[in-house]
Design an enzyme around this catalytic site. Structure first.
Site, mmCIF file in Angstrom:
data_model
loop_
_atom_site.group_PDB
_atom_site.id
_atom_site.type_symbol
_atom_site.label_atom_id
_atom_site.label_comp_id
_atom_site.label_asym_id
_atom_site.label_seq_id
_atom_site.Cartn_x
_atom_site.Cartn_y
_atom_site.Cartn_z
ATOM 1 N N GLY A 262 0.479 -1.198 -0.295
ATOM 2 C CA GLY A 262 -0.070 -0.181 0.412
ATOM 3 C C GLY A 262 0.773 0.949 0.197
ATOM 4 N N ASP A 313 -2.256 12.311 -5.788
ATOM 5 C CA ASP A 313 -3.115 11.034 -4.420
ATOM 6 C C ASP A 313 -2.055 11.523 -2.808
ATOM 7 O OD1 ASP A 313 -2.510 9.666 -6.822
ATOM 8 O OD2 ASP A 313 -0.465 9.026 -6.173
ATOM 9 N N HIS A 448 -11.766 -5.467 -38.801
ATOM 10 C CA HIS A 448 -11.352 -7.305 -38.957
ATOM 11 C C HIS A 448 -10.238 -7.332 -40.014
ATOM 12 C CE1 HIS A 448 -12.401 -11.359 -39.397
ATOM 13 N NE2 HIS A 448 -11.882 -11.671 -40.525
#
Length: 459
Positions: A262, A313, A448
């Site tokens: 963490g 943060d 494709h």
């Protein structure tokens, strides 16, 4: 009252850099303080060096795949010193580039650790500066659990500077950081053991993503030990002896131990109390990130002190580089650009650069069912072997998934595991953000052959 600056930014990471340059573009007098290399976690010890390691880790598999296509490739060998040195050089080049961007924008860069003296004063070394507004953008840092021998463990900060390649690396933590480095180190040729407290990695991600990645990692030779925690680390002649909580679990012997349990907001010694800036109650759980001492902000990134703001943060809202940049620019627009606006944290795409790779945007299946009810959600899912592996002999798979509101047909979430997941989901995220329906996806003609076309052909 007159001030030295209109804006003083603490921290020259992604959020601080974005905010300072945007504010200066509106004519504000801006200074930014940084006590490390300019660039923050992302540039210096996060996204950028990690992604370079991801690229490097792919080559052994590519060399193997080439043989299936008729190429004769000699014995491949990694020059670890060259690899790590190249990453460091690139990090420093980017740091210098950000300095030049600041100079071009007219932002004054002040080297040193900044602390708050009061709500208008910042101290850097022995100098004091005053500012009308202050922006805190100091980011976060890794945290280690308090266990015997934890001093032998390294974090994501140090892994980019290993002098030699580990023969065996043990990783504690099953979030995106631990999971990404497990894939990186295995791809580079190291033996990898990942220890997780739960039964699966990547808590909080869609359940199908968690299952698919864990199965893929195991197939790539990564040993995952679930339902265990590390109890102690001891240095022994063979390397590091890592003891686990499981009754029948033998200790692990590794030469490197990565702690990825963490991160916490990097506010120690910042002087928040001097300026009257409140932090979030640590009993509130953040999204895979400790809220311990996260700075509390409102929708405009304003703290409890009206002239002090915080982004990135350190606020523990959504800890991603593009989010910090967006928050920083929204702050500058609001306070200096006469364009008061919020930054939306809804429907933001993200990726896990693991092996296999994963990317996601919007609600998980569990979140959608909890919000709308089980009967109100329709799931579309496909799993296939990509054409690329027709000749490689490998059993690699791609999983794609759409979470749809049954009543409105709106696509609430898109999830993918497999090669190029991040590149594909970035495009899909535009549609999800705009509120596209499953009918809109169905009406889109696919390219494709491609893996991406499966997102518009699922029925």
């Amino acid at each position: 009252m007159t001030f030295d600056y209109d804006l003083f930014v603490i921290g020259a990471g992604s959020g601080g850099l974005a905010a300072s340059k945007r504010a200066a573009s509106y004519g504000a007098k801006v200074a930014i303080a940084e006590n490390d290399l300019v660039g923050g976690t992302c540039v210096i010890r996060g996204c950028v060096p990690k992604k370079l390691m991801v690229y490097g880790s792919h080559f052994p598999a590519l060399f193997e795949d080439a043989a299936g296509y008729g190429w004769q490739v000699g014995k491949a060998e990694l020059n670890w010193e060259h690899f790590i040195t190249s990453i460091d050089k690139e990090v420093r080049r980017l740091s210098q580039l950000h300095i030049s961007f600041l100079e071009k924008a007219g932002v004054e860069l002040i080297s040193g650790r900044a602390t708050l003296v009061d709500n208008h004063t910042v101290e850097v070394g022995e100098r004091k500066f005053t500012a009308d507004k202050i922006l805190i953008a100091v980011g976060g840092r890794p945290i280690k659990p308090e266990l015997p021998g934890m001093e032998y463990g390294i974090t994501s900060n140090e892994i980019f500077h290993l002098k030699t390649q580990p023969k065996h690396i043990a990783i504690i933590g099953s979030g995106y950081i631990g999971t990404e480095f497990a894939g990186i180190m295995r791809g580079l040729g190291s033996q990898v053991t990942q220890i997780t407290r739960g039964d699966k990695i990547l808590k909080g991600f869609d359940e199908d993503i968690r299952t698919e990645i864990q199965e893929g990692m195991t197939n790539h030779g990564i040993r995952i030990i679930p339902k265990n925690v590390v109890t102690a680390i001891e240095q022994v002649p063979e390397g590091l002896k890592i003891s686990l909580s499981g009754e029948d679990q033998e200790p692990i012997i590794a030469d490197v131990f990565l702690v990825a349990t963490g991160r916490v907001p990097n506010v120690d010694g910042l002087g928040l109390e001097n300026a009257g800036v409140d932090v979030v109650d640590s009993s509130i759980e953040g999204p895979g990130y400790s809220t311990m001492n996260a700075i509390a902000v409102n929708e405009y990134s304003q703290t409890s002190q009206p002239n002090i703001y915080a982004v990135g943060d350190v606020t523990d809202r959504l800890n991603l580089t593009p989010v910090a940049i967006g928050e920083g620019r929204a702050f500058a627009d609001s306070e200096f650009g006469n364009n008061r606006r919020e930054f939306s944290h809804e429907t933001i795409a993200t990726a896990v650069f693991s092996n296999p790779q994963a990317s996601t945007v919007g609600l998980t299946e569990a979140e959608a069912r909890a919000k709308l009810g089980d009967d109100a959600v329709t799931i579309y899912r496909t799993r296939f072997r990509p054409m690329y592996h027709s000749f490689t002999g490998k059993q690699e798979r791609i999983m794609m998934k759409l979470v749809v509101d049954t009543k409105t047909d709106k696509v609430l979430g898109a999830h993918m595991v497999g090669e190029n997941a991040a590149e594909i989901i970035q495009g899909v995220a535009i549609a999800v953000k705009m509120g596209a329906t499953k009918k809109d996806f169905d009406a889109t003609v696919g390219i494709h052959p491609s893996s991406a076309e499966e997102f518009v052909t699922m029925r």
